[in-house]
Structure formats: structure tokens, C-alpha cells
Design a protein around this motif. Structure first.
Motif, PDB file in Angstrom:
ATOM      1  N   GLY A  82       0.810  -1.151   0.458  1.00  0.00           N
ATOM      2  CA  GLY A  82       0.170  -0.035   0.040  1.00  0.00           C
ATOM      3  C   GLY A  82       1.259   1.541  -0.037  1.00  0.00           C
ATOM      4  O   GLY A  82       0.587   1.794  -1.199  1.00  0.00           O
ATOM      5  N   ARG A  83       2.231   1.076   0.965  1.00  0.00           N
ATOM      6  CA  ARG A  83       2.449   2.504   0.888  1.00  0.00           C
ATOM      7  C   ARG A  83       3.606   2.728  -0.355  1.00  0.00           C
ATOM      8  O   ARG A  83       3.414   3.731  -1.397  1.00  0.00           O
ATOM      9  CB  ARG A  83       3.933   1.958   1.780  1.00  0.00           C
ATOM     10  N   LEU A  84       3.521   1.435  -0.815  1.00  0.00           N
ATOM     11  CA  LEU A  84       4.633   1.521  -2.404  1.00  0.00           C
ATOM     12  C   LEU A  84       2.805   2.238  -3.487  1.00  0.00           C
ATOM     13  O   LEU A  84       3.737   2.931  -4.362  1.00  0.00           O
ATOM     14  CB  LEU A  84       4.354  -0.126  -2.748  1.00  0.00           C
ATOM     15  N   LEU A  85       2.782   1.393  -3.362  1.00  0.00           N
ATOM     16  CA  LEU A  85       1.505   2.239  -4.834  1.00  0.00           C
ATOM     17  C   LEU A  85       1.146   3.429  -4.244  1.00  0.00           C
ATOM     18  O   LEU A  85       0.683   3.944  -5.532  1.00  0.00           O
ATOM     19  CB  LEU A  85      -0.101   1.528  -4.325  1.00  0.00           C
ATOM     20  N   ALA A  86       1.240   3.998  -3.078  1.00  0.00           N
ATOM     21  CA  ALA A  86       0.687   5.627  -2.667  1.00  0.00           C
ATOM     22  C   ALA A  86       2.077   6.902  -3.455  1.00  0.00           C
ATOM     23  O   ALA A  86       1.715   7.470  -3.595  1.00  0.00           O
ATOM     24  CB  ALA A  86       0.508   5.634  -0.938  1.00  0.00           C
ATOM     25  N   ARG A  87       3.151   5.680  -2.752  1.00  0.00           N
ATOM     26  CA  ARG A  87       4.006   6.829  -3.222  1.00  0.00           C
ATOM     27  C   ARG A  87       4.101   7.168  -5.084  1.00  0.00           C
ATOM     28  O   ARG A  87       4.575   8.032  -5.962  1.00  0.00           O
ATOM     29  CB  ARG A  87       5.875   5.922  -2.754  1.00  0.00           C
ATOM     30  N   ILE A  88       4.099   5.767  -5.309  1.00  0.00           N
ATOM     31  CA  ILE A  88       3.817   5.740  -7.892  1.00  0.00           C
ATOM     32  C   ILE A  88       2.374   6.615  -7.469  1.00  0.00           C
ATOM     33  O   ILE A  88       3.128   7.201  -8.480  1.00  0.00           O
ATOM     34  CB  ILE A  88       4.076   4.425  -7.628  1.00  0.00           C
ATOM     35  N   ARG A  89       1.867   6.460  -6.934  1.00  0.00           N
ATOM     36  CA  ARG A  89       0.801   7.314  -6.939  1.00  0.00           C
ATOM     37  C   ARG A  89       0.382   8.793  -7.073  1.00  0.00           C
ATOM     38  O   ARG A  89       0.814  10.204  -8.418  1.00  0.00           O
ATOM     39  CB  ARG A  89      -0.918   6.748  -6.453  1.00  0.00           C
TER      40      ARG A  89
END
Length: 227
Positions: A72-79
Motif C-alpha cells: 500500500g505504501r509503495l502504491l501510494a508513493r507511485i501514485r
């Protein structure tokens, strides 16, 4: 009866045209290249990051990810990086000098834009005789006026608006007023208002907004010597 043509007239005409044609070709080529870049950014590159952002959001929903998990943190950072890229593309597009300024000039370009809003809000345009304005100054004034009028048409519920532009005290004075409902006291500044302020500040100018029910005024003072 025929009058004799001055000797050398053909060469004089050719020399004049010969000097002007390359300039006209260069200007037309510049306009075409700028339009191509704007089109490529807006219609080519622009939609791709936006689509990626939507796809990442759908992926996060499908995986039921939140900020508490590594995924979730990775996806949030990419977004967030994608959102930043979209904002940068929009900034570049917004920074390109509008072609209409080269073809019509500042005064007529603003009048033409005002006409496009006539069904939403009638706009009176008052532009006094202006001195020579640098391309950057013209673009900034045009962007401030069009952004202000767009906000008026979309949000103000105004029955009329007025644009005034004049040169006084070493500055280009740009004022846009409307008779709308005004800006709510606690309303956070939108991207449009922040963009107008930033544009004025880049030229060492000022921009002030005064609003109350029945009257909103956007007033900018831009140094005439600005690039």
C-alpha cells in the motif's frame, strides 16, 4: 500614356521581399512547432500519466491495500509521483505562449476570449492605448485575464464582468471585476488563483483579490520593463 519606372525598382522590391520572407517563414515555423509541442503534450503524453494514476488506484482497490502495508505504501508513493508528473506536464503546457497573442495581439485576443464566454456572462473589455509589451508580459496579462474570466463564468453566477487594462506609473494595470456571489471567506485558494499570483510574482509584479457578495476584483500590477 505610360510612366517610366525608376531604374532598379525590380531589385529594390526583390531586396525588400528577400529580407522579409525568411522572417515570415521563421515566425510561421515557430508557431507551428509550438502548436505541435502543445498538442503532443496535451493529447499524446498528457493522458498517459493520468491513465496510470487511475490504474494504480484500481489496483490498490483490487488488492485491498492501504497505507499500513508495504504494498500500500509503495502504491501510494507511485501514485504521488504520477500526480507530480501530471502537474509538471500541465505546468509546461500552461507556460507556452498562447499562439493567439502572435496573431491578434493582447487586446484583440482578450476581446475574442470574452466573446466565447458571452452565453455564460457578458464581458465588457476596456483597453486603453498600450505601449510595446514584451512577449512574457503579454502572456502573463493574458493568462491572468482568461483565468479570472473562466472562474467568473464557472463559479461566480455573475450577470456581467469587466476587464480593464492600461499602462500607468511604470506598470501594466490589469483589473477584472464581476458582479457574482463572491468568494467564500474560508475558501482555500484554488490552483487558478495560485497560478495567477505565481505568474505576477515571476515578473516582480503584484496581484490582489478583493471579494464580497456582488463584487469580486482581481487586480494585477506588472512592471512594463518585465521580460
Amino acid at each position: 500614356m505610360f510612366l517610366a519606372r525608376p531604374r532598379g525598382w525590380r531589385n529594390q522590391v526583390w531586396e525588400t521581399d528577400h529580407k522579409q520572407v525568411p522572417v515570415l517563414v521563421d515566425v510561421a515555423a515557430t508557431h507551428a512547432e509550438r502548436d505541435r509541442i502543445r498538442h503532443d503534450l496535451h493529447d499524446g503524453l498528457g493522458p498517459s500519466p493520468s491513465g496510470m494514476g487511475l490504474g494504480l488506484q484500481a489496483l490498490a482497490d483490487a488488492l485491498d491495500c492501504d497505507g499500513a502495508t508495504p504494498a500500500g505504501r509503495l502504491l501510494a508513493r507511485i501514485r504521488q509521483e504520477v500526480t507530480t508528473a501530471v502537474g509538471e506536464i500541465r505546468r509546461i503546457i500552461d507556460g507556452l505562449r498562447p499562439t493567439v497573442l502572435d496573431t491578434l495581439g493582447l487586446a484583440e485576443a482578450i476581446r475574442q476570449y470574452a466573446k466565447t464566454l458571452a452565453t455564460a456572462v457578458p464581458v465588457e473589455v476596456k483597453i486603453n492605448g498600450l505601449p510595446f509589451l514584451s512577449p512574457g508580459l503579454e502572456a502573463t496579462a493574458y493568462r491572468i485575464v482568461t483565468e479570472s474570466l473562466t472562474n467568473t463564468a464557472r463559479h461566480a453566477g455573475a450577470c456581467r464582468a469587466c476587464v480593464r487594462i492600461s499602462a500607468a506609473d511604470g506598470s501594466l494595470q490589469v483589473t477584472v471585476t464581476d458582479t457574482g456571489r463572491g468568494i467564500p471567506d474560508r475558501a482555500a485558494p484554488g490552483l487558478g488563483l495560485m497560478s495567477m499570483r505565481r505568474r505576477a510574482q515571476v515578473l516582480d509584479g503584484t496581484l490582489h483579490i478583493a471579494s464580497r457578495p456582488g463584487c469580486t476584483t482581481v487586480a494585477a500590477a506588472l512592471p512594463l520593463g518585465a521580460a
